[in-house]
Design an enzyme around this catalytic site. Sequence first.
Site, PDB file in Angstrom:
ATOM      1  CG  ASN A 116      -1.969  -1.023   1.143  1.00 13.50           C
ATOM      2  OD1 ASN A 116      -1.924  -1.691   0.215  1.00 13.50           O
ATOM      3  ND2 ASN A 116      -2.842  -1.418   2.257  1.00 13.50           N
ATOM      4  CB  THR A 161     -18.091  37.386 -29.849  1.00 13.66           C
ATOM      5  OG1 THR A 161     -18.610  38.162 -30.547  1.00 13.66           O
ATOM      6  CG2 THR A 161     -16.701  37.980 -29.464  1.00 13.66           C
ATOM      7  CG  HIS A 162     -22.063  35.274 -30.074  1.00 12.83           C
ATOM      8  ND1 HIS A 162     -22.697  34.763 -29.252  1.00 12.83           N
ATOM      9  CD2 HIS A 162     -21.511  36.492 -29.742  1.00 12.83           C
ATOM     10  CE1 HIS A 162     -22.927  35.554 -28.122  1.00 12.83           C
ATOM     11  NE2 HIS A 162     -22.043  36.682 -28.491  1.00 12.83           N
ATOM     12  CB  SER A 283     -11.513  11.732 -49.508  1.00 16.47           C
ATOM     13  OG  SER A 283     -12.498  10.862 -50.220  1.00 16.47           O
TER      14      SER A 283
HETATM   15  N1  ARG Z   1      -1.628  -3.478  -7.425  1.00 12.54           N
HETATM   16  C1  ARG Z   1      -2.080  -3.122  -6.206  1.00 12.54           C
HETATM   17  C2  ARG Z   1      -2.670  -1.636  -6.627  1.00 12.54           C
HETATM   18  O1  ARG Z   1      -2.066  -1.361  -7.659  1.00 12.54           O
HETATM   19  C3  ARG Z   1      -0.965  -2.847  -5.356  1.00 12.54           C
HETATM   20  C4  ARG Z   1      -1.245  -2.724  -3.884  1.00 12.54           C
HETATM   21  C5  ARG Z   1      -2.100  -3.997  -3.485  1.00 12.54           C
HETATM   22  N2  ARG Z   1      -2.114  -3.861  -2.160  1.00 12.54           N
HETATM   23  C6  ARG Z   1      -3.280  -4.849  -1.337  1.00 12.54           C
HETATM   24  N3  ARG Z   1      -3.357  -4.444  -0.202  1.00 12.54           N
HETATM   25  N4  ARG Z   1      -3.812  -5.676  -2.026  1.00 12.54           N
HETATM   26  O2  ARG Z   1      -3.305  -1.057  -5.871  1.00 12.54           O
END
Ligand code: ARG
Length: 474
Positions: A116, A161-162, A283
């Site tokens: 993450n 304009t327009h 074309s």
């Molecule tokens: N492939 C995942 C993404 O792009 C990576 C992170 C995955 N994390 C998880 N808790 N499954 O978000």
Amino acid sequence: MAEATKQALWGGRFEGSSDPLFREFNDSLGFDHRLAIEDIAGSIAWAKAIHRAGVLADDELAVLLAALARLAVECQADPRAPLGSGEEDIHSWVESRLVARAGAVGKKLHTGRSRNDQVATDLRLWTRGAIDRRREELTRLRCSLVALAGRHREAVIPGYTHLQRAQPVLFAHWCLAYESMFARDDGRLADARVRLNRCPLGSGALAGTAYPIDRAVLAADLGFDGPTDNSLDAVSDRDFVIETIGALAVVGVHLSRLAEDMILYCSQEFGFVELSDAVSSGSSLMPQKKNPDSLELIRGKCGRLAGAHVAMLTAVKGLPLAYNKDMQEDKEPLFDAMQTASLCVRMAAVVLDHATLRAERSERAALGGYANATELADYLVRLGVPFRESHDMAGRAVRHAIGSGKPLEALSIEELRSFCPLAGPDVFESLSLESCLARREILGGTGRESVGRALDEAVRRLGLDRVRSSDAPV
Ligand code: ARG
């Protein structure tokens, strides 16, 4: 290893194997392999950080760094190397390659790290580099606009304009209008870069890593301005993607308007601009056609940028904190938006570099359409007539001129006086094209001197921009 038997990073808790469709649905390697270099860079910095924290011995760090450096060289040589490996995502691929190369010590790298905070870091690094490249391309496009303006310093076109002829303007003024838009776009990307340049690593899965990492040193190691402030936010924030795509979507709006203007101007009805054969197509049926496909595709493709922006906003809006797998959907819109923006910006520059203005035609058009009617009203104002009245008098003179099939300046002084009793013979001077322009020597206006100054200023600014962008860390 064959796909079906590949052991996922998280396999320990699981007894059963994944359904093949789930694998296909879940895996992101097919698109996130683009993050390989960033993932390796982040891994190198993380290895050093856990070494400083006492998790890795000196020799273990040396083995990991050597293997990661080799992997980086391989990925640079063949960016598609991860594809076909059957790994779930780029993070799994880098780790499994590392274990294959460095042996058991490779398995220590993920200590205290989560995919993450890893993916959040990788994507920030990637986006930062991509922003820098887009800014270079925008600078190049702005140079093309300024060069086009410089090639046609004297030329006049009707301003609209327009989409009705309104007042004559210098063609260079039109070019610089777009240069101003792309300068703001550059500023928006630069601003997004400032906000995204914080390092999430050390946030762990969501609560912060349990190891004594010096996050400031780690952040600096990766060229970030500092660490992110809050671990929950750091792993679930994708506003840097939203903001960056938003900035690209505005680039797209500007490019699309530029394309639309030029498509009109190169039509036979307008005939102001001649596109190069190099960016036009014919074309299959009608031999006489020369179609502005390059511009139409710019206009068409730019819709994808707005689409990517909406896709990201909606992907994130309902997510509870912190990470959710929905966030994996951030990559394809971002990659596509970056590629589309790059293509369109570069294409626009090539189109402009080879475009020629048919200045005699555009000037003729600027003289027609009663684009000097405001001048007649302003002339009367200078003689003391309140503008509302002079506007009405000029309007009636225009109506009469239209009825007689003549431009305003072709009416006799008697005809003009029947609508504008105060008009003297000097009125004709006021109705000339040069007078229309000369009366607009105002900052930001289309007077010849004002535009000349704006052009010189843009040249100077772009020169400075080039120095600045080559100084920026990539
Ligand atoms: N492939 C995942 C993404 O792009 C990576 C992170 C995955 N994390 C998880 N808790 N499954 O978000």
